[in-house]
Design an enzyme around this catalytic site. Structure first.
Site, mmCIF file in Angstrom:
data_model
loop_
_atom_site.group_PDB
_atom_site.id
_atom_site.type_symbol
_atom_site.label_atom_id
_atom_site.label_comp_id
_atom_site.label_asym_id
_atom_site.label_seq_id
_atom_site.Cartn_x
_atom_site.Cartn_y
_atom_site.Cartn_z
ATOM 1 N N SER A 218 42.305 38.373 39.645
ATOM 2 C CA SER A 218 41.071 38.722 39.853
ATOM 3 C C SER A 218 40.559 39.685 38.921
ATOM 4 O O SER A 218 40.722 39.490 37.662
ATOM 5 C CB SER A 218 40.802 39.164 41.202
ATOM 6 O OG SER A 218 39.439 38.918 41.874
ATOM 7 N N HIS B 286 41.040 32.328 46.739
ATOM 8 C CA HIS B 286 41.169 33.262 45.961
ATOM 9 C C HIS B 286 42.239 34.417 46.456
ATOM 10 O O HIS B 286 42.127 34.969 47.402
ATOM 11 C CB HIS B 286 39.876 34.145 46.028
ATOM 12 C CG HIS B 286 39.789 34.987 44.849
ATOM 13 N ND1 HIS B 286 39.894 34.795 43.553
ATOM 14 C CD2 HIS B 286 39.662 36.476 44.923
ATOM 15 C CE1 HIS B 286 39.492 36.000 42.587
ATOM 16 N NE2 HIS B 286 39.548 37.021 43.503
HETATM 17 C C1 GTR Z 1 34.520 39.931 43.107
HETATM 18 C C2 GTR Z 1 33.970 39.599 41.675
HETATM 19 C C3 GTR Z 1 35.153 38.759 40.851
HETATM 20 C C4 GTR Z 1 36.282 39.181 41.139
HETATM 21 C C5 GTR Z 1 36.918 39.831 42.482
HETATM 22 C C6 GTR Z 1 38.076 40.472 42.717
HETATM 23 O O1 GTR Z 1 33.744 40.537 43.853
HETATM 24 O O2 GTR Z 1 32.711 38.923 41.761
HETATM 25 O O3 GTR Z 1 34.587 38.666 39.486
HETATM 26 O O4 GTR Z 1 37.104 39.880 39.812
HETATM 27 O O5 GTR Z 1 35.710 40.356 42.914
HETATM 28 O O6 GTR Z 1 38.415 41.277 41.628
HETATM 29 O O7 GTR Z 1 38.580 40.628 43.636
#
Ligand code: GTR
Length: 426
Positions: free
Chosen positions: A264, A405
């Site tokens: 992420s 995710h």
């Molecule tokens: C989200 C963000 C992403 C991603 C994520 C993370 O809120 O929009 O770009 O990086 O966080 O790091 O968990």
């Protein structure tokens, strides 16, 4: 007044989240609505001169592209890394019921023992005929959350960070021990012959928009960074290079086989760290999305505008110039992958993680491939997006797995295979 000052940062965080949520509802998730776009050619200098051989890339193309990313996207570090200073805190050859060796080392960013510091946790295979290859990755919540091992101290900097934003109740505690162990399969990694090194990213720079007043930023003076100077992603990357300075001199570790991974926002960080620092032999981006592996010009899922609004501290200030006109940005993210060439890179997506634009992540790999080929590697093995759980292990590697995710055992299994293939078996 005091009360308002105390809760203001919290209110701002809530507002940012609400704004991000509202924007997410307007987000494009339809392939048919991806705008026509033209990517900056990867085999061209900024002035349009073609890059036709490896030497031209190494001596001219790479430095120019790196400068563009520093100036327009992540920002440059305003200070050199300090010379290495550390103390070994823990040296246990029989950790995890005899399944691993454990080392814990405190790295200091200055001469002051109370100054910024990072606590590095390392597990190594219990037996190794030679120095071990190591996966290196920052973690989100403190070293004690990555494994139930009771010998990992509860992070102290998490406590400090949250006091800074007025949320005393969120102190890290032993209850968090092992909370994200599913993301860090230490026994699986060491059994495969690899080490794992990890540190809490907030040790380097706490992840909130604090005007750059804590973490290693305190060493750069009181001034806010200039428009082309580091945001937090570049700061975490700078910290990773300092950790690399340590790994490089540790006789138990093979500095030529350090595999940098990140998930992420930390996947964005691993790509940028791998671009800035050529000592990382393999770079892995997991679900890194916008600002990471995904092509910005597709504007699918999270966009440059959304990310700059929600996380203004991640990138350099110049990057906000492109919130409304992403086409004007001199670079796109296939060139970030290109900065890692010819070293192997692996991009991992998740099917339900549309916010990170899996197709955009794959297309970056495809568009980086001509450069990998120019440098004498096989680039990416196929131009069409592979099906779910059909990994590609060419020098530019890729998979998309089912699910959300996250970091899963499936992801780690592919990264271990990829490392075995490109670095030789441990
Ligand atoms: C989200 C963000 C992403 C991603 C994520 C993370 O809120 O929009 O770009 O990086 O966080 O790091 O968990």
């Amino acid at each position: 007044m005091n009360m308002i000052a105390k809760i203001l940062p919290l209110i701002l965080v809530c507002l940012a989240t609400l704004t991000a949520d509202a924007q997410e509802r307007k987000v494009n998730y339809e392939e048919a609505k991806v705008p026509d776009y033209r990517l900056p050619p990867i085999l061209e200098m900024p002035d349009g001169t073609a890059i036709t051989d490896a030497n031209a890339w190494t001596t001219k193309g790479r430095p120019a592209t790196l400068e563009q990313f520093r100036t327009h996207v992540y920002g440059r570090a305003p200070m050199a890394r300090p010379s290495l200073r550390f103390k070994v805190q823990d040296h246990e050859d029989q950790a995890l019921q005899g399944k691993a060796r454990r080392r814990q080392v405190r790295l200091y960013f200055s001469d002051d023992d109370q100054g910024p510091q990072v606590n590095l946790l390392i597990y190594l295979p219990v037996k190794a005929a030679r120095p071990s290859p190591v996966f290196l990755g920052l973690n989100f919540q403190g070293n004690h959350t990555i494994h139930a091992d009771p010998h990992i101290p509860v992070t102290q900097s998490w406590v400090r960070n949250n006091k800074d934003v007025g949320a005393e109740n969120h102190q890290a505690s032993a209850e968090g021990r092992g909370r994200v162990a599913n993301r860090w399969p230490v026994e699986k990694i060491t059994a495969a012959g690899y080490g794992l090194a990890t540190a809490y990213y907030g040790d380097i720079d706490p992840d909130f928009n604090d005007g750059f007043r804590n973490g290693v930023h305190t060493l750069a003076g009181e001034k806010a960074p200039a428009a082309d100077e580091w945001g937090s992603i570049a700061t975490w990357a700078w910290g990773l290079s300092y950790i690399m300075d340590y790994l490089q001199q540790d006789a138990e570790i093979d500095p030529k086989r350090i595999i940098l991974m990140g998930h992420s926002r930390l996947g964005k960080t691993s790509l940028w760290a791998g671009a800035e620092d050529e000592r990382f032999s393999i770079v892995i981006s997991n679900n890194s999305g916008c600002g990471g592996a995904a092509l910005h010009r597709r504007e699918f899922g999270e966009t440059v505008k959304i990310i700059n609004n929600a996380f203004p501290h991640w990138f350099c200030d110049n990057f906000t110039d492109y919130s409304e006109r992403v086409d004007a940005c001199p670079v796109d993210q296939h060139q970030l992958i290109g900065l890692i060439a010819p070293r192997p890179v692996y991009v991992a997506s998740a099917a339900d993680d549309r916010w990170a634009d899996p197709r955009g992540e794959f297309l970056s790999c495809v568009h980086a491939s001509p450069l990998y080929e120019l440098l004498g590697t096989d680039g990416i093995a196929q131009q069409e997006m592979p099906g779910i759980e059909s990994p590609i292990f060419s020098t530019v590697g890729y998979h998309i797995r089912s699910g959300k995710h996250d970091v899963t055992h499936y992801d780690w299994e592919q990264w271990i295979k990829f490392a075995d293939k490109h670095l030789g078996s441990p």
